[in-house]
Design an enzyme around this catalytic site. Structure first.
Site, short mmCIF file in Angstrom:
data_model
loop_
_atom_site.label_atom_id
_atom_site.label_comp_id
_atom_site.label_asym_id
_atom_site.label_seq_id
_atom_site.Cartn_x
_atom_site.Cartn_y
_atom_site.Cartn_z
N ALA A 97 2.46 8.63 -0.15
CA ALA A 97 0.96 8.00 0.19
C ALA A 97 1.28 6.89 1.43
O ALA A 97 1.77 5.60 1.17
CB ALA A 97 -0.04 7.43 -0.64
N GLU B 47 1.50 0.87 10.42
CA GLU B 47 -0.03 0.74 10.79
C GLU B 47 -0.65 1.96 11.03
O GLU B 47 -1.72 2.11 11.74
CB GLU B 47 -0.32 -0.61 11.68
CG GLU B 47 -0.69 -1.74 11.03
CD GLU B 47 0.36 -2.56 10.73
OE1 GLU B 47 1.46 -2.07 10.38
OE2 GLU B 47 0.01 -3.72 10.76
N LEU C 205 0.68 -1.06 0.00
CA LEU C 205 -0.10 0.04 0.07
C LEU C 205 0.79 1.48 -0.10
O LEU C 205 0.84 2.10 -0.87
CB LEU C 205 -0.94 -0.02 1.19
CG LEU C 205 -1.88 1.28 1.50
CD1 LEU C 205 -2.76 1.46 0.32
CD2 LEU C 205 -2.55 1.32 2.79
#
Length: 388
Positions: free
Chosen positions: A127, A362, A122
């Protein structure tokens, strides 16, 4: 899993961690690798699939069971948990929650057995904790999609057999919309992994960049075979992952407290143990109190997760508190050890460096605060007592 069987698993993992992983910590630190014997035994115990469904070869742990196991895993080098983490957590849960039956049958048994490693691709250069800036693209092509982009800090990338790649399938959308997720198998033409990152700590846990250069995947690689589900898949996986990481922090804090108590009892200054000094006792008491609070928070958050009462704010609260807490406990542990705490020959020096990462992945502590505040303010129109 019934209570008795779960307690047997927990006891077996506790023994394995303390008798086999803890003695290997120095080797892991020096070689930046988990010994193959430890990996094989972990796989034989089912640890690569403890959070995956039983029908696919996993142990099917609830969140309450997951965090109790995580506390045991957190007692040693974080690299051990990291080896198992992506299969059970952020990558594996994408398949569990959003994959088609065929996608689950194809991939989950190998992940549960530990014969394959899946990763969660991801994060990008622009980002990180906020995926709204995601730039990797997936363009429709005959029979499938062509993916182009770059991922960063991807855990287990250099060992991966399966990449859960998040990409924007709708070029006209911005923010969190139009993001999809694809299962890309290693060896795909155009997919490459950079050298492992040189990190401050957590040696033995590898991260690396992933380069995606016009990689073709068939339509069957689109998770759920539905476009636009990527953001929801990421957030659901991350919520569970945050609570798991909070529990890991509790396990590491437990180890740090035990190391601190043992050193305080054995080390002498002025002819008496430093454990008799009130300043040292105060640091031990602060660390034990925060550990106690963190454990209670994690168990309560897990209960709320399992009953569906809170799967968003509570995981963020637990991750925020426990990741910050273990950093404070690690700092006190170094202080209690004095000059020895700054030496590479003692575990607390290593754990001090290892613990710093928990506040970043996370979702950073700052992102957790945003999530918590948004949940608190959702639907609120006035302040208490009717004041605007």
């Amino acid at each position: 899993m019934d209570t008795e069987a779960f307690q047997e698993v927990l006891a077996a993992v506790r023994t394995f961690v303390r008798k086999e992983v803890v003695p290997a910590e120095d080797v892991i630190e020096q070689t930046d690798e988990i010994p193959g014997t430890i990996r094989a035994k972990a796989a034989a115990m089912g640890l690569f699939g403890f959070a995956l469904p039983e029908e696919y070869g996993g142990l099917g742990f609830s969140m309450t069971e997951d965090v109790q196991l995580a506390i045991e895993l957190g007692y040693t080098t974080p690299a051990f948990r990291s080896m198992l983490g992506t299969n059970n957590g952020i990558a594996g849960q994408v398949l569990v929650n959003f994959g088609t039956d065929e996608q689950k049958r194809r991939h989950l048994p190998d992940l549960a057995a530990g014969s394959k490693i899946a990763v969660f691709a991801l994060t990008e250069p622009e980002a990180g904790s906020d995926p709204s800036g995601l730039r990797t693209r997936a363009v429709r092509a005959e029979g499938g999609y062509r993916l182009t982009g770059q991922k960063r800090f991807i855990t287990n990338a250099d060992r991966a057999d399966l990449f859960m790649v998040f990409a924007r399938t709708n070029a006209d959308t911005e923010g969190t919309k139009g993001i999809s997720v694809f299962a890309v198998e290693s060896g795909a033409a155009g997919l490459s992994v950079g050298p492992k990152d040189e990190k401050m700590g957590q040696r033995g846990a590898h991260t690396a960049e992933v380069f995606i250069d016009d990689v073709f995947v068939p339509e069957s690689a689109l998770i759920g075979e539905v476009e636009g589900e990527g953001f929801a898949a990421a957030m659901r996986s991350l919520a569970r992952g945050r609570l798991h990481i909070a529990a890991i922090c509790v396990g590491l804090a437990q180890r740090l407290v035990e190391e601190s108590v043992a050193h305080a009892a054995a080390s002498r200054q002025g002819g008496r143990p430093i454990a008799e000094f009130q300043q040292v006792q105060a640091m031990l008491a602060d660390s034990q109190t925060e550990l106690y609070a963190g454990r209670a928070m994690v168990l309560e958050a897990a209960r709320a997760y399992d009953d569906g009462g809170d799967r968003r704010m509570a995981p963020s609260c637990a991750k925020l508190f426990c990741s910050e807490m273990v950093g404070r406990v690690a700092d006190r542990a170094v202080q209690i050890h004095g000059g020895m705490g700054y030496m590479r020959t003692v575990p607390v020096e290593r754990f001090y460096r290892d613990a710093r990462l928990f506040r970043l992945y996370e979702g950073t502590s700052e992102v957790q605060k945003v999530i918590i505040a948004k949940q608190l303010l959702k639907g609120a129109t006035t302040l208490p007592h009717g004041k605007a």
